[in-house]
Design an enzyme around this catalytic site. Structure first.
Site, short mmCIF file in Angstrom:
data_model
loop_
_atom_site.label_atom_id
_atom_site.label_comp_id
_atom_site.label_asym_id
_atom_site.label_seq_id
_atom_site.Cartn_x
_atom_site.Cartn_y
_atom_site.Cartn_z
N THR A 29 0.82 -1.22 0.00
CA THR A 29 0.00 0.00 0.00
C THR A 29 0.85 1.26 0.00
O THR A 29 0.47 2.27 -0.60
CB THR A 29 -0.90 0.01 1.27
OG1 THR A 29 -1.77 -1.11 1.18
CG2 THR A 29 -1.73 1.26 1.38
N ASP A 72 1.66 -6.45 -4.18
CA ASP A 72 0.93 -6.61 -2.93
C ASP A 72 1.64 -7.73 -2.17
O ASP A 72 1.99 -8.76 -2.76
CB ASP A 72 -0.52 -7.02 -3.29
CG ASP A 72 -1.44 -6.96 -2.09
OD1 ASP A 72 -1.18 -7.66 -1.10
OD2 ASP A 72 -2.43 -6.20 -2.15
N SER A 73 1.83 -7.55 -0.87
CA SER A 73 2.63 -8.54 -0.15
C SER A 73 1.92 -9.88 -0.02
O SER A 73 2.55 -10.88 0.37
CB SER A 73 3.05 -8.02 1.21
OG SER A 73 1.99 -8.02 2.12
N SER A 74 0.65 -9.95 -0.36
CA SER A 74 -0.03 -11.25 -0.37
C SER A 74 0.59 -12.17 -1.43
O SER A 74 0.42 -13.39 -1.37
CB SER A 74 -1.52 -11.08 -0.69
OG SER A 74 -2.04 -10.01 0.05
N THR A 104 1.87 -4.56 4.37
CA THR A 104 1.74 -4.94 5.79
C THR A 104 1.22 -6.37 5.97
O THR A 104 1.48 -6.99 6.98
CB THR A 104 0.80 -3.97 6.53
OG1 THR A 104 -0.47 -3.97 5.88
CG2 THR A 104 1.37 -2.57 6.57
N ASP A 105 0.48 -6.87 4.97
CA ASP A 105 -0.19 -8.17 5.16
C ASP A 105 0.77 -9.29 5.53
O ASP A 105 0.45 -10.11 6.40
CB ASP A 105 -0.98 -8.56 3.90
CG ASP A 105 -2.23 -7.69 3.72
OD1 ASP A 105 -2.60 -6.97 4.67
OD2 ASP A 105 -2.84 -7.74 2.64
N GLN A 292 -2.83 -20.74 19.57
CA GLN A 292 -3.72 -19.81 18.86
C GLN A 292 -3.79 -18.47 19.58
O GLN A 292 -4.18 -17.47 19.00
CB GLN A 292 -5.15 -20.38 18.81
CG GLN A 292 -5.28 -21.57 17.94
CD GLN A 292 -6.70 -22.15 17.95
OE1 GLN A 292 -7.64 -21.50 18.39
NE2 GLN A 292 -6.83 -23.36 17.47
N CYS A 293 -3.45 -18.46 20.87
CA CYS A 293 -3.47 -17.19 21.62
C CYS A 293 -2.28 -16.35 21.19
O CYS A 293 -1.17 -16.87 21.05
CB CYS A 293 -3.33 -17.46 23.12
SG CYS A 293 -4.61 -18.50 23.78
N1 ASP Z 1 -2.45 -5.68 0.73
C1 ASP Z 1 -1.39 -4.76 1.10
C2 ASP Z 1 -0.10 -5.53 1.16
O1 ASP Z 1 0.19 -6.20 2.11
C3 ASP Z 1 -1.70 -4.13 2.39
C4 ASP Z 1 -0.68 -3.14 2.87
O2 ASP Z 1 0.35 -2.90 2.30
O3 ASP Z 1 -0.92 -2.53 3.92
O4 ASP Z 1 0.66 -5.49 0.26
#
Ligand code: ASP
Length: 360
Positions: A29, A72-74, A104-105, A292-293
């Protein structure tokens, strides 16, 4: 190596900057701008200077290496982690620190993987990104990048203050392999439940020295870049179906399982479940138990429901995060052939990612 774009940013300060930082731009992002149709699209980081003119007045020698296709980091995979580690390795002597701009993902996964890969790291590697793209007035990109650069170039008596892979986000510096993305809609996206934050940025940046990795004057950087992705994460839930689990465990080539258990490491202890897990371990599949916690730790044997797991050879992940656990598992499976060796190394901290079990 791919076709990376390299841009040197000329500063306006009169004297020649002493400190230097290499920025690796991978996408996310952070670097998206609104295109003519109103959609968010990644932009060429060579033009970052137009968006953050303050960069020119930093007393830093700055270079940007941009991924050829920011993403996108996904869509980040271990091949990208290898590229990031290689760029750092190749440029290690020329720069005082490194800032990775990343979505961030999956930032916490990348930070964890890099912490294992960069053996003997003695300089800062700071990942950061943004919740709102740089093209928006209320963007958090500017503050995150400028402070990350300051941290990446910080020295005391000529020695880097940070000697590890970290995430800097929303005024806090966290150990990378202790971080998790916990919020998608506020600026405070990251947390580290089981390890204190390393620094806080206010009027000054306050470093909490006792929690930082010490500088090791004798260490030299090595990269270990093999991964094995024949792994799965299985999250326990009540009524988990036997046939489904058997099918998941019968995947061809499966070498490791991160078992997300309840609380302090508990799972159902029905005979069929224990027998299935035991069969997998006997076949050489490594089973790594994480909670999981997001706060607290796995303590195998605290409850009856986890005693058996310990007896059959499930490895306790202590207070590790799932992000740090799955990357550690892939990393160790890439480094070691023998499941026994992988299991031994999983149980011990490699680079501050977990504390070992306090109870037998
Ligand atoms: N979908 C974005 C990513 O991880 C979200 C972000 O950057 O905040 O690439």
């Amino acid at each position: 190596m791919k076709n990376y774009k390299i841009v040197n940013i000329r500063t306006t300060v009169k004297s020649d900057p002493v400190e230097s930082v290499l920025i690796i731009y991978t996408g996310g992002t952070f670097g998206m701008v609104v295109d003519e149709d109103g959609a968010l699209a990644p932009f060429n980081f060579g033009r970052v200077i137009d968006r953050i003119p303050e960069l020119r007045s930093l007393e830093l020698k700055l270079t940007v290496i941009s991924f050829p296709e920011p993403r996108d980091s996904s869509n980040i995979t271990y091949l990208d982690w290898q590229d990031m580690a290689y760029i750092i390795y190749e440029n290690y002597a020329q720069y005082d620190g490194f800032v990775i701009l990343h979505g961030t993902d999956t930032m916490a996964y990348t930070a964890s993987a890099l912490s294992y890969m960069l053996k003997g790291l003695n300089k800062p590697v700071i990942l950061t990104g943004a919740q709102i793209p740089i093209g928006y007035i209320r963007s958090d990109a500017r503050e995150n990048l400028i402070t990350a650069l300051e941290i990446a170039s910080k020295k005391e008596n000529g020695i880097p203050v940070i000697n590890e892979v970290c995430i800097y986000f929303n005024y806090f510096l966290l150990r990378g392999n202790r971080s998790q993305k916990i919020r998608s809609s506020t600026f405070a996206a990251f947390q580290s439940q089981n390890y204190p934050y390393l620094a806080e940025s206010g009027i000054d940046i306050e470093y909490r020295k006792s929690y930082l990795m010490p500088h090791d004057a004798d260490a030299s950087l090595e990269i270990k870049n093999k991964f094995d992705d024949n792994v799965i994460i299985v999250k326990m839930f009540p009524s988990m179906n036997r046939a489904v689990l058997e099918t998941m465990f019968s995947v061809k080539g499966l070498k490791g399982v991160v078992l997300e258990s309840y609380g302090s490491g508990n799972t159902m202890n029905f005979d069929w479940f224990i027998e299935l897990v035991e069969k997998m371990i006997k076949k050489g599949v490594v089973i790594f138990n994480v909670s999981q916690c997001s706060g607290g730790e796995v303590i195998l044997g605290r409850y009856e429901t986890s005693k058996k797991l310990k007896e059959i050879g499930v490895i306790s992940g202590g207070d590790i995060t799932t992000e740090a656990a799955v990357t550690k598992l892939m990393f160790l499976l890439g480094q070691e052939k023998s499941p026994k060796k992988v299991a031994e190394k999983l149980a011990q901290p490699l680079v501050g990612e977990m504390d070992v079990q306090k109870m037998p």
